[in-house]
Scaffold this active site. Structure first.
Site, PDB file in Angstrom:
ATOM      1  N   HIS A  58     -43.437   0.021  -9.815  1.00 21.59           N
ATOM      2  CA  HIS A  58     -42.693  -0.315  -8.594  1.00 21.59           C
ATOM      3  C   HIS A  58     -41.620  -1.346  -8.878  1.00 21.59           C
ATOM      4  O   HIS A  58     -41.650  -2.041  -9.895  1.00 21.59           O
ATOM      5  CB  HIS A  58     -43.617  -0.819  -7.476  1.00 21.59           C
ATOM      6  CG  HIS A  58     -44.378  -2.071  -7.803  1.00 21.59           C
ATOM      7  ND1 HIS A  58     -45.613  -2.065  -8.388  1.00 21.59           N
ATOM      8  CD2 HIS A  58     -44.072  -3.382  -7.620  1.00 21.59           C
ATOM      9  CE1 HIS A  58     -46.045  -3.306  -8.538  1.00 21.59           C
ATOM     10  NE2 HIS A  58     -45.129  -4.127  -8.094  1.00 21.59           N
ATOM     11  N   HIS A 102     -39.201  -8.608  -8.525  1.00 22.81           N
ATOM     12  CA  HIS A 102     -39.757  -8.265  -9.831  1.00 22.81           C
ATOM     13  C   HIS A 102     -39.820  -6.756 -10.005  1.00 22.81           C
ATOM     14  O   HIS A 102     -39.672  -6.000  -9.037  1.00 22.81           O
ATOM     15  CB  HIS A 102     -41.151  -8.888 -10.045  1.00 22.81           C
ATOM     16  CG  HIS A 102     -42.237  -8.369  -9.155  1.00 22.81           C
ATOM     17  ND1 HIS A 102     -42.573  -8.949  -7.963  1.00 22.81           N
ATOM     18  CD2 HIS A 102     -43.093  -7.324  -9.297  1.00 22.81           C
ATOM     19  CE1 HIS A 102     -43.580  -8.291  -7.416  1.00 22.81           C
ATOM     20  NE2 HIS A 102     -43.914  -7.293  -8.203  1.00 22.81           N
ATOM     21  N   GLU A 124     -43.727  -7.618 -14.244  1.00 23.82           N
ATOM     22  CA  GLU A 124     -45.172  -7.465 -14.036  1.00 23.82           C
ATOM     23  C   GLU A 124     -45.655  -6.294 -14.884  1.00 23.82           C
ATOM     24  O   GLU A 124     -44.976  -5.262 -14.964  1.00 23.82           O
ATOM     25  CB  GLU A 124     -45.431  -7.174 -12.542  1.00 23.82           C
ATOM     26  CG  GLU A 124     -46.894  -6.981 -12.177  1.00 23.82           C
ATOM     27  CD  GLU A 124     -47.075  -6.698 -10.668  1.00 23.82           C
ATOM     28  OE1 GLU A 124     -46.101  -6.269 -10.010  1.00 23.82           O
ATOM     29  OE2 GLU A 124     -48.199  -6.882 -10.186  1.00 23.82           O
TER      30      GLU A 124
HETATM   31 CO    CO Z   1     -45.687  -6.118  -8.008  1.00 24.89          CO
END
Ligand code: CO
Length: 134
Positions: free
Chosen positions: A7, A79, A130
């Site tokens: 994502h 992010h 991430e």
């Molecule tokens: Co995330």
């Protein structure tokens, strides 16, 4: 090592307005808002054929995105998240390559109930990164 783009997370000051923009202007499929108190955000998932965009609005006093929104009052990309098969192996490889793992360096359970780590933006081209074990 790196797998799919899981994502892209966008911090927004007004979740309803952001959701309407994605739904109405882009014709995207969006979920109902979910309050994730333990993560300090309310999230809407924009479901795309090949990945997701997560619209994040601060929830509570200690929201981890509050400072970001102070600096970026219109919102912004917060992010990006890539999938890995083994979070411990990924963490150890990142450390061996000199990248900084945020927090105490141990994976924690992320917003999707799976182990994640975050990598310092200065070690990844200015983007908070991430890694999520899938
Ligand atoms: Co995330």
């Amino acid at each position: 090592m790196i797998g799919r783009l899981n994502h892209v997370a966008i911090a927004v000051p007004d979740l309803a307005a952001a959701t309407a923009r994605y739904r109405d202007a882009l014709g995207a499929r969006v979920t109902a808002p979910q309050a994730l108190a333990e993560h300090g955000v309310t999230v809407v998932f924009v479901e795309l054929p090949n990945t997701k965009v997560e619209l994040l609005e601060p929830l509570g006093e200690a929201s981890p995105i509050a400072r970001f929104l102070e600096k970026n009052p219109e919102g912004g990309v917060h992010h990006i998240c890539y999938e890995v098969e083994d979070i411990i192996a990924a963490r150890d490889q990142m450390k061996a390559m000199g990248a900084r793992v945020l927090g105490d360096g141990e994976p924690r359970i992320g917003a999707h109930g799976k182990p994640v780590i975050f990598l310092h933006p200065k070690d990844f081209c200015g983007a908070l990164t991430e890694l999520e074990q899938v």
